[in-house]
Design an enzyme around this catalytic site. Structure first.
Site, PDB file in Angstrom:
ATOM      1  N   HIS A   1       0.629  -1.463  -0.276  1.00 40.38           N
ATOM      2  CA  HIS A   1       0.294  -0.124   0.387  1.00 40.38           C
ATOM      3  C   HIS A   1       1.181   1.333  -0.084  1.00 40.38           C
ATOM      4  CE1 HIS A   1      -4.001  -1.485   0.403  1.00 40.38           C
ATOM      5  NE2 HIS A   1      -3.837  -2.609   1.243  1.00 40.38           N
TER       6      HIS A   1
ATOM      7  N   LYS B   1      -8.811  13.129   4.166  1.00 37.31           N
ATOM      8  CA  LYS B   1      -8.007  12.141   4.383  1.00 37.31           C
ATOM      9  C   LYS B   1      -7.329  11.763   5.529  1.00 37.31           C
ATOM     10  CE  LYS B   1      -7.426  13.575   0.249  1.00 37.31           C
ATOM     11  NZ  LYS B   1      -7.240  11.491  -0.243  1.00 37.31           N
ATOM     12  N   ARG B   2      -6.188  11.189   5.826  1.00 44.79           N
ATOM     13  CA  ARG B   2      -4.844  11.265   6.568  1.00 44.79           C
ATOM     14  C   ARG B   2      -4.012  12.775   6.319  1.00 44.79           C
ATOM     15  NH1 ARG B   2      -0.248   8.723   6.293  1.00 44.79           N
ATOM     16  NH2 ARG B   2      -0.767   7.350   4.978  1.00 44.79           N
TER      17      ARG B   2
ATOM     18  N   LYS C   1     -15.312   7.517  -4.439  1.00 42.11           N
ATOM     19  CA  LYS C   1     -16.635   7.942  -3.146  1.00 42.11           C
ATOM     20  C   LYS C   1     -17.272   9.026  -3.533  1.00 42.11           C
ATOM     21  CE  LYS C   1     -14.494   5.331   0.590  1.00 42.11           C
ATOM     22  NZ  LYS C   1     -13.772   4.982   1.852  1.00 42.11           N
TER      23      LYS C   1
END
Length: 844
Positions: A387, A575-576, A687
């Protein structure tokens, strides 16, 4: 098609469009009591009476909530029992998915919708004087994950179950999750995330399957009767107690399980003597040392204690999970001879990489397999998803710490490495550089990514670009050595949750225009393209977006006391919080707009609301500074009543799945602006696309495939490409050149020194222009600033052409089907795991 109207869409939005026919007598084809309103109401009233000694007329909302959960669990449990019987009868191959986090979100609505009974419960509760929406609000998001990795794992469990695969997820039952984020005067404060009170009812204790995990100690090897006997002494032993969360699928036969491990001390003899002497902490020390393993997700590892805890958590997960997997297999087959034929174990990122040496340990030390036979089983069973493309994010462990905490696994990894390096030497004699790069242990470090590659039969990236970068860079030597081992599976999302359940008005419009087939086959979303020039549909789409913006505005006011204007453009980056995600580039653009408005307060522009949501790792100072910058910009704007009507910046604290389900359908613009070559895939971009937001982004991660799907006319791509970024580094990137040559950029960066809301950000100024002891602007915010601003100017112009904008939005929705997790899982199942769905029983 009957002519679509706004009123029709609004009416449909209020209904549960996933409802089943009231006459149904089964759920997903499994024989069950008829789930009529009468049956469900009686079940709910029985739970209230049996567990709380009350009736619905006297019950509190919390009692109703918990009784409702119990009735849903009963339905899921019966389905689960029937599905497991079917799996065992067919001797189907099972997938076991190991991940350190599963960001599953709230379970009540998702389960009711998947089971098709939400409308019935809505009516039942309304008759009782309660609101189903109010019960949804009682539940807290389970603290079992953080960001994209955990959400992907949750989406995959949904897709596996919805498509009738036999699957079990494994993780840890974190008592406090990551942390609950509070923003106080711009500073992120980490508080315990006490999610368990409302989430515990979903947990099914499986104390009958408790196992033990050993740490530390001494290993003694002794040859007896031609085999090496291993004796482990002086170890610390911890109990691993399993708790299951049942995972439902949409219109599916299956119910799968997410198994979560809770740590508990093995010491049952409480030290009463110490306690009586007032030595309370010492009396509890052993218990605390054990149970800390399942307290917090991702403890800070900027000190040795944190590193040791993280390593221990990873082994705790792997050791307990493998014991469960093997016990499950032996119950069915009585032997491990067909283990790799009936079991697929997938490690999601490197956190569960210890499954490779731990499975070797079990097979050799407990079941007396030869090394060669055990290694064959392991490498036929295990597969690995990478990832990250950033070398610094590839997990490694200090060999000294590793051997201290996991002595037997250190021995096994050393032997794996010795044998592997011997093979490499035969293939590449004298090529020390290549062998060192490929080795699992080198320079005193245990390299978990290398272990994962060597011990797996298949390694995949999560987008086309990411997989190419993996084989061109960090795994290039592995790819050269075994190219057949590498493949790509582009990520996907649980689109029913993120569209049908999170955006019911849009789902109603789709039901009316293209039918309901897309709910089971996301490819059918493409039928919406037939309405690209239908003014009624486009207007309805715009109205749905507006109503979703109103819903978000009301939610943020209630949750955070933040009031935003639904008539403004909602520009969203959630997001992070990390430097490579480039929230700082977004902030520089906002500062530039702010400076322009200060210079020309009467400038005509459509009002814009920039919305951020992110958590920074507890020890990540620079990320926390960016949060503070965004917060203070927003506060500074609030102090100017005139400018704040045109420009708003909001940072709702504690971003989670529940907020995302309301925020994403309301977004006009989706910010996906990581530096090209840094983002593996992303799933937030999918999304937003699914819900009709338009993407502004670099050619990074899955943005590349989104651009291919929708065409460059329906996405806003900007900035340097991956090869161009690499060229800039080779030439010697000089951030100061961009700063000095672009007056607009210079004003924005200089504004950091004077600061916002009385707070100077001179440190960020130096970080961007000169570097703070390292290279300046390492993620090239300044290099991409001009192109980013140009993209936003195009966005602003396009937004004023409402038909064009709505048509672009429609195109994004129609083309989003390829990013379904169902598609991703089918690719994993067919090409990596080689598993088949469990055949449905004909018992309707």
């Amino acid at each position: 098609m009957a002519k679509t109207t706004k009123a029709a869409a609004k009416t449909a939005a209020a209904k549960n469009t996933a409802a089943k026919d009231p006459s149904q007598t089964s759920v997903g084809g499994v024989k069950m009591p008829s789930l009529t309103k009468k049956y469900l109401r009686e079940a709910l009233e029985n739970k209230l009476s049996r567990f709380y000694g009350t009736t619905y007329k006297e019950a509190t909302k919390d009692q109703i909530y918990r009784a409702l959960l119990l009735t849903v669990k009963d339905i899921l449990s019966q389905k689960r029992t029937e599905f497991k019987k079917n799996v065992n009868n067919q001797e189907g191959k099972k997938i076991y998915y190991l991940c350190m986090e599963f960001l599953i979100g709230k379970g009540l609505r998702n389960n009711l919708m998947n089971l098709g009974i939400a409308d019935k419960y809505d009516a039942i509760l309304s008759d009782m004087g309660f609101s189903l929406d109010e019960l949804y609000d009682i539940e807290q998001d389970p603290g079992l994950g953080n960001g994209g990795l955990g959400r992907l794992a949750a989406c995959f469990m949904d897709a596996l179950t919805s498509q009738d695969y036999s699957a079990t997820g494994f993780s840890i039952l974190y008592e406090y999750g990551l942390f609950k984020q509070k923003i106080i005067d711009g500073d992120q404060i980490e508080l315990p995330d006490t999610w368990m009170p409302s989430g515990e009812p979903w947990l099914v204790p499986r104390t009958d399957k408790t196992c033990t995990v050993r740490f530390g100690g001494q290993i003694k090897e002794e040859w007896k009767n031609g085999r090496c006997e291993i004796t482990h002494t002086d170890y610390t032993e911890v109990q691993a107690i399993p708790y299951d969360i049942m995972i439902s699928g949409a219109d599916s036969e299956a119910v799968n399980s997410l198994r979560l491990w809770k740590a508990k001390s093995m010491n049952q003899n409480f030290n009463m003597a110490l306690f009586s002497q007032g030595e309370y902490i010492r009396a509890m020390e052993e218990s605390n040392q054990a149970e800390i393993l399942s307290k917090v997700l991702y403890p800070a590892d900027n000190h040795e204690g944190g590193k040791l805890l993280r390593l221990s958590q990873q082994y705790f997960l792997v050791c307990a999970s493998l014991q469960s997997i093997i016990a499950d297999h032996l119950r069915t087959y009585g032997s491990l001879q067909n283990f790799s034929e009936k079991v697929a174990i997938h490690i999601n990122d490197t956190h569960p990489a210890l499954v490779v040496p731990e499975l070797m340990r079990i097979l050799i030390d407990i079941y007396s397999y030869t090394w060669e036979h055990a290694w064959s089983i392991v490498t036929k069973t295990v597969s690995y998803t990478n990832h990250t493309v950033m070398p610094e994010a590839l997990e490694t462990w200090d060999e000294r710490l590793f051997s201290f905490r996991l002595p037997r696994l250190h021995m096994i990894i050393s032997e794996i490495n010795r044998r592997f390096c011997a093979e490499l030497w035969n293939r590449y004699p004298g090529d020390w550089g290549r062998i060192t790069n490929l080795s699992i242990i080198s320079h005193g470090r245990v390299k978990m990514a290398n272990l994962s590659v060597v011990g797996s039969h298949t390694v995949n990236g999560v987008s086309k670009l990411h997989s190419e970068i993996l084989t061109d860079t960090i795994f290039s030597d592995f790819y050269h050595d075994t190219p057949e081992k590498f493949t790509n599976v582009t990520n996907g999302i649980a689109y029913r949750r993120w569209l049908c359940y999170a955006n019911p008005a849009l789902a109603a419009l789709l039901d009316e225009t293209i039918g309901k087939g897309y709910r089971k086959d996301a490819a059918e979303l493409e039928k919406l393209l037939a309405y690209a020039d239908d003014k009624a549909v486009l207007d309805t789409l715009a109205d749905i977006k507006y109503q979703n913006k109103v819903r978000l505005s009301n939610y943020l006011m209630k949750r955070n006391g933040i009031k935003i204007d639904p008539d403004s453009v909602f520009d969203v980056q959630v997001k992070r919080m990390h430097e490579y995600k480039r929230q700082l580039l977004n902030a520089l653009h906002i500062i530039s707009l702010y400076v322009t408005l200060k210079e020309n307060p009467d400038l005509e522009m459509r009002p814009k609301t920039f919305i951020f949501g992110a958590k920074a790792a507890a020890g990540y100072y620079h990320a926390k500074q960016i949060i503070k910058l965004i917060y203070e910009i927003g506060k500074d704007l609030e102090n100017d009543p005139k400018l704040s009507k045109k420009l708003r910046v909001v940072f709702p604290e504690d971003y989670n799945v529940s907020l995302a389900e309301i925020l994403i359908p309301a977004a006009d613009i989706s910010e996906q602006i990581s530096l090209a070559g840094k983002e593996a895939s992303g799933t937030g971009n999918m999304k937003f696309m699914l819900n009709g937001a338009l993407t502004v982004g670099t050619l990074d991660g899955a943005n590349v495939e989104i651009a291919e799907a929708v065409g460059r006319d329906n996405i806003y791509i900007f900035g340097h490409t991956t090869p161009e970024v690499e060229d800039l580094w080779r030439q010697g990137y000089r951030a100061a050149d961009y700063y000095s040559k672009n007056p607009t950029l210079k004003k924005a960066v200089d504004a950091l020194k004077s600061g916002f809301n009385g707070v100077s950000f001179e440190e960020l100024y130096h970080y961007l222009v000169f570097g703070n002891g390292t290279v300046a602007d390492p993620y090239m915010c300044l290099a991409d600033f001009d192109a980013y601003q140009a993209a936003h100017r195009t966005i602003a112009a396009d937004y004023e052409n409402r038909d064009k904008w709505n048509r672009m939005s429609l195109t994004n929705i129609a083309k989003s089907g390829i990013f379904s997790a169902d598609r991703s899982i089918r690719e994993y199942a067919d090409n990596i795991w080689h598993i088949q769905p469990i055949q449905k029983k004909n018992n309707r």
